[in-house]
Write a protein that holds these residues in place. Sequence first.
Motif, PDB file in Angstrom:
ATOM      1  N   THR A 204       0.814  -1.212   0.000  1.00 48.53           N
ATOM      2  CA  THR A 204       0.000   0.000   0.000  1.00 48.53           C
ATOM      3  C   THR A 204       0.855   1.273   0.000  1.00 48.53           C
ATOM      4  OG1 THR A 204      -0.035   0.180   2.409  1.00 48.53           O
ATOM      5  CG2 THR A 204      -1.676  -1.279   1.395  1.00 48.53           C
ATOM      6  N   SER A 205       0.163   2.409   0.090  1.00 51.41           N
ATOM      7  CA  SER A 205       0.863   3.694   0.118  1.00 51.41           C
ATOM      8  C   SER A 205       1.821   3.787   1.307  1.00 51.41           C
ATOM      9  CB  SER A 205      -0.158   4.837   0.184  1.00 51.41           C
ATOM     10  OG  SER A 205      -1.013   4.689   1.308  1.00 51.41           O
ATOM     11  N   LYS A 206       1.501   3.122   2.405  1.00 54.65           N
ATOM     12  CA  LYS A 206       2.372   3.155   3.582  1.00 54.65           C
ATOM     13  C   LYS A 206       3.550   2.196   3.436  1.00 54.65           C
ATOM     14  CE  LYS A 206      -0.682   4.705   7.298  1.00 54.65           C
ATOM     15  NZ  LYS A 206      -1.128   4.444   8.689  1.00 54.65           N
ATOM     16  N   THR A 207       3.261   0.952   3.094  1.00 54.50           N
ATOM     17  CA  THR A 207       4.325  -0.053   3.057  1.00 54.50           C
ATOM     18  C   THR A 207       5.317   0.210   1.927  1.00 54.50           C
ATOM     19  OG1 THR A 207       3.059  -1.581   1.645  1.00 54.50           O
ATOM     20  CG2 THR A 207       2.751  -1.771   4.025  1.00 54.50           C
ATOM     21  N   ILE A 208       4.827   0.622   0.775  1.00 52.63           N
ATOM     22  CA  ILE A 208       5.721   0.856  -0.365  1.00 52.63           C
ATOM     23  C   ILE A 208       6.613   2.066  -0.113  1.00 52.63           C
ATOM     24  CG2 ILE A 208       5.818   1.456  -2.813  1.00 52.63           C
ATOM     25  CD1 ILE A 208       3.278  -0.224  -3.193  1.00 52.63           C
ATOM     26  N   SER A 209       6.071   3.093   0.516  1.00 46.18           N
ATOM     27  CA  SER A 209       6.891   4.270   0.849  1.00 46.18           C
ATOM     28  C   SER A 209       8.063   3.862   1.737  1.00 46.18           C
ATOM     29  CB  SER A 209       6.038   5.319   1.556  1.00 46.18           C
ATOM     30  OG  SER A 209       5.026   5.797   0.704  1.00 46.18           O
TER      31      SER A 209
ATOM     32  N   MET B  23      12.185   4.060   0.817  1.00 49.35           N
ATOM     33  CA  MET B  23      13.157   4.757   1.660  1.00 49.35           C
ATOM     34  C   MET B  23      14.249   3.810   2.141  1.00 49.35           C
ATOM     35  SD  MET B  23      10.979   7.617   3.812  1.00 49.35           S
ATOM     36  CE  MET B  23       9.683   6.507   4.413  1.00 49.35           C
ATOM     37  N   ALA B  24      13.886   2.548   2.347  1.00 49.06           N
ATOM     38  CA  ALA B  24      14.881   1.546   2.753  1.00 49.06           C
ATOM     39  C   ALA B  24      15.853   1.235   1.621  1.00 49.06           C
ATOM     40  CB  ALA B  24      14.176   0.266   3.194  1.00 49.06           C
ATOM     41  N   HIS B  25      15.467   1.582   0.399  1.00 48.83           N
ATOM     42  CA  HIS B  25      16.333   1.365  -0.760  1.00 48.83           C
ATOM     43  C   HIS B  25      16.997   2.665  -1.233  1.00 48.83           C
ATOM     44  CE1 HIS B  25      14.276  -2.507  -0.885  1.00 48.83           C
ATOM     45  NE2 HIS B  25      15.234  -2.917  -1.679  1.00 48.83           N
ATOM     46  N   GLY B  26      17.056   3.641  -0.338  1.00 50.03           N
ATOM     47  CA  GLY B  26      17.841   4.838  -0.619  1.00 50.03           C
ATOM     48  C   GLY B  26      17.073   6.048  -1.116  1.00 50.03           C
TER      49      GLY B  26
ATOM     50  N   LEU C  32       7.382  10.768   0.433  1.00 50.10           N
ATOM     51  CA  LEU C  32       7.579   9.414   0.971  1.00 50.10           C
ATOM     52  C   LEU C  32       7.592   9.443   2.501  1.00 50.10           C
ATOM     53  CD1 LEU C  32      10.342   7.842  -1.322  1.00 50.10           C
ATOM     54  CD2 LEU C  32       7.880   7.417  -1.374  1.00 50.10           C
ATOM     55  N   GLY C  33       8.254  10.434   3.059  1.00 49.55           N
ATOM     56  CA  GLY C  33       8.349  10.522   4.508  1.00 49.55           C
ATOM     57  C   GLY C  33       7.036  10.794   5.200  1.00 49.55           C
ATOM     58  N   GLU C  34       6.160  11.534   4.552  1.00 47.25           N
ATOM     59  CA  GLU C  34       4.868  11.886   5.156  1.00 47.25           C
ATOM     60  C   GLU C  34       3.802  10.820   4.933  1.00 47.25           C
ATOM     61  OE1 GLU C  34       4.101  15.527   3.192  1.00 47.25           O
ATOM     62  OE2 GLU C  34       5.365  16.747   4.511  1.00 47.25           O
ATOM     63  N   ALA C  35       3.987   9.961   3.926  1.00 47.67           N
ATOM     64  CA  ALA C  35       2.952   8.988   3.553  1.00 47.67           C
ATOM     65  C   ALA C  35       2.595   8.042   4.689  1.00 47.67           C
ATOM     66  CB  ALA C  35       3.412   8.186   2.334  1.00 47.67           C
TER      67      ALA C  35
END
Length: 218
Positions: free
Chosen positions: A153-158, A162-165, A190-193
């Motif tokens: 989802t929008s949360k998990t993918i964000s 971020m974990a991939h740089g 990404l940070g706010e999602a």
Amino acid sequence: MHEIVVAGIGPGHPDYLLPAAAKAIAEAKVLVGGRRALAQFAKGAGQKTMAVTRDIAAVMDFIRQETETAEVVVMVSGDPGYYSLLDALRRHFPVTKLRVIPGLSAMQLAFARLALPWHEARLLSFHGRVPAEKELLYEKGSLLGMLTDKKNTSKTISAVLMAHGWPKETRLFICARLSYADEKIVRTTLGEAGDLPEISSGILIAVDEEGFDAARTR
């Protein structure tokens, strides 16, 4: 063996259905598609139908049997060439017996809604799958379009990006229910999602700020 017509039905609303696909569906003696598509487009009396389920083998058997006596129209969401039942049909039937009518994908519509060209975009699918690690890595100026599902989802993918740089400041567009009256596009980062309501089964578009400057219109 009669022909199998694979018709893209677009992102959902009938306004986005190509006339060629609408004609094939309306004239079909045998119609195959998801339950929602059948409820929307099947004509009822005189038209034999089958809903596509997780039992793909049964769907293929039905199509094989019906093509002995009639043309079969298979409806697929979006465009047949983009993560659809077309792959399975190519494995089970001669390509010469497949006629494909393209459709407008939700991915195309998402980029259109943002007035954002997508010829340089990297397109990934989290719908029932996880992209390879190398496809998720951040590159400066990247433009990334992603299909999502109820798990991804929008949360998990964000968090995955971020974990991939990917920088937390990366511009993110969360697109849901595209083409419908309750269509929703959330503009965030990404940070706010992770702090926003979770949205699934839609399109995410991530744009590195450096690559986004030239296309910024909103």
